[in-house]
Design a protein around this motif. Structure first.
Motif, PDB file in Angstrom:
ATOM      1  N   ALA A 147     -10.630  -9.167  11.891  1.00 32.73           N
ATOM      2  CA  ALA A 147     -11.359  -8.155  11.549  1.00 32.73           C
ATOM      3  C   ALA A 147     -11.597  -8.277  10.185  1.00 32.73           C
ATOM      4  CB  ALA A 147     -10.536  -6.839  11.803  1.00 32.73           C
ATOM      5  N   ARG A 148     -10.884  -8.711   9.291  1.00 33.85           N
ATOM      6  CA  ARG A 148     -11.036  -8.895   7.938  1.00 33.85           C
ATOM      7  C   ARG A 148     -10.303 -10.066   7.382  1.00 33.85           C
ATOM      8  NH1 ARG A 148     -14.265  -4.864   7.114  1.00 33.85           N
ATOM      9  NH2 ARG A 148     -13.581  -2.692   7.134  1.00 33.85           N
ATOM     10  N   PHE A 204     -10.846  -1.135   2.386  1.00 29.26           N
ATOM     11  CA  PHE A 204      -9.768  -1.471   3.644  1.00 29.26           C
ATOM     12  C   PHE A 204      -8.460  -1.414   3.071  1.00 29.26           C
ATOM     13  CE2 PHE A 204      -7.604  -3.900   6.656  1.00 29.26           C
ATOM     14  CZ  PHE A 204      -7.414  -3.018   7.849  1.00 29.26           C
ATOM     15  N   TYR A 229      -2.674   1.343   9.078  1.00 30.04           N
ATOM     16  CA  TYR A 229      -3.111   0.650  10.437  1.00 30.04           C
ATOM     17  C   TYR A 229      -2.136  -0.336  10.800  1.00 30.04           C
ATOM     18  CZ  TYR A 229      -7.914   2.502   9.976  1.00 30.04           C
ATOM     19  OH  TYR A 229      -9.078   3.354   9.960  1.00 30.04           O
TER      20      TYR A 229
END
Lengths: 182, 60
Positions: free
Chosen positions: A97-98, A32, A40
């Motif tokens: 999210a991460r 990611f 993003y």
């Protein structure tokens, strides 16, 4: 271990190629960062903050990604402090999210300090402008104790093998603070 | 009874898990660890808002 790192928003020129987490389980976190995090971030899908050696350094040593989210409770959730909202089954949240720290720096305590920043950042910079009752994280089993140390509550799920859901009720957190700390 | 979640989406809780979540939210109280984390975050967020970055020292 460095005495300090610096947390700032990800930039287009940041070097994400050398980021390593050391386990195959963490491959999606590495992928990611390399493939999507910058795009993003700049297109407002997910906001990523990176750890670097100095504010102008470009090599990424860790990162945190935040998104707007929601918790939908099909049994309905009863907020004891906002009864009128109980007619809804969905409540707004901010999701972690991460979160990942480079292999060489893991267990150094950087993640805990990033979470200190994260909780305060959400309460101070986001909550005043957009409703977000909860801060949530889809934790890996190996990260549950980390999130508990940061003050998160684990959803008491019957599905023990599923990804644990960790959350903080941000309103109750801020309501419980002495006024001097708010 | 299930929890459905996606990385960039919401979390859907149903069945007994939903009842558990309801119970935890209704009766839960903030953890001292969260209050401590929030308090430690003040100087970090102040710096971030002022300079655009925060100095992250490892928590011992």
């Amino acid at each position: 271990m460095p005495d300090a790192l610096f947390l700032r928003p990800i930039r287009p020129g940041d070097d994400t190629g050398k980021f390593s987490l050391g386990t195959p389980e963490a491959q999606p976190l590495k992928s990611f960062l390399k493939k999507q995090a910058k795009d993003y971030h700049h297109k407002n899908v997910a906001k990523t903050f990176v750890l670097v050696d100095s504010p102008d350094d470009s090599r990424v040593l860790g990162y945190l990604t935040l998104v707007c989210s929601e918790i939908k409770n099909e049994a309905s959730t009863r907020l004891d402090d906002c009864g009128d909202a109980n007619k809804y089954t969905t409540f707004p949240a901010i999701k972690i999210a991460r979160l990942a720290i480079h292999n060489d720096l893991q267990r150094g305590g950087y993640g805990r300090t990033v979470m200190d920043w994260c909780i305060r950042h959400v309460v101070e910079n986001i909550m005043p402008h957009a409703g977000c009752r909860f801060l949530v994280a889809d934790a890996k089993h190996s990260a549950v104790s980390f999130y508990k140390k940061c003050g998160f509550t684990m959803l008491e799920s019957e599905e023990k093998n599923k990804q644990p859901i960790m959350f903080v009720d941000l309103h109750k957190l801020t309501a419980s603070l002495p006024s001097a700390q708010k | 009874m299930s929890v459905k979640t996606s990385v960039f989406g919401g979390i859907t809780i149903s069945g007994n898990d939903a009842k558990a979540f309801d119970r935890q939210v209704t009766h839960g109280r903030p953890k001292q660890a969260a209050r401590d984390s929030y308090a430690r975050g003040k100087s970090l967020v102040d710096e971030f808002n002022r300079k655009g970055y925060a100095t992250i020292k490892p928590k011992k």
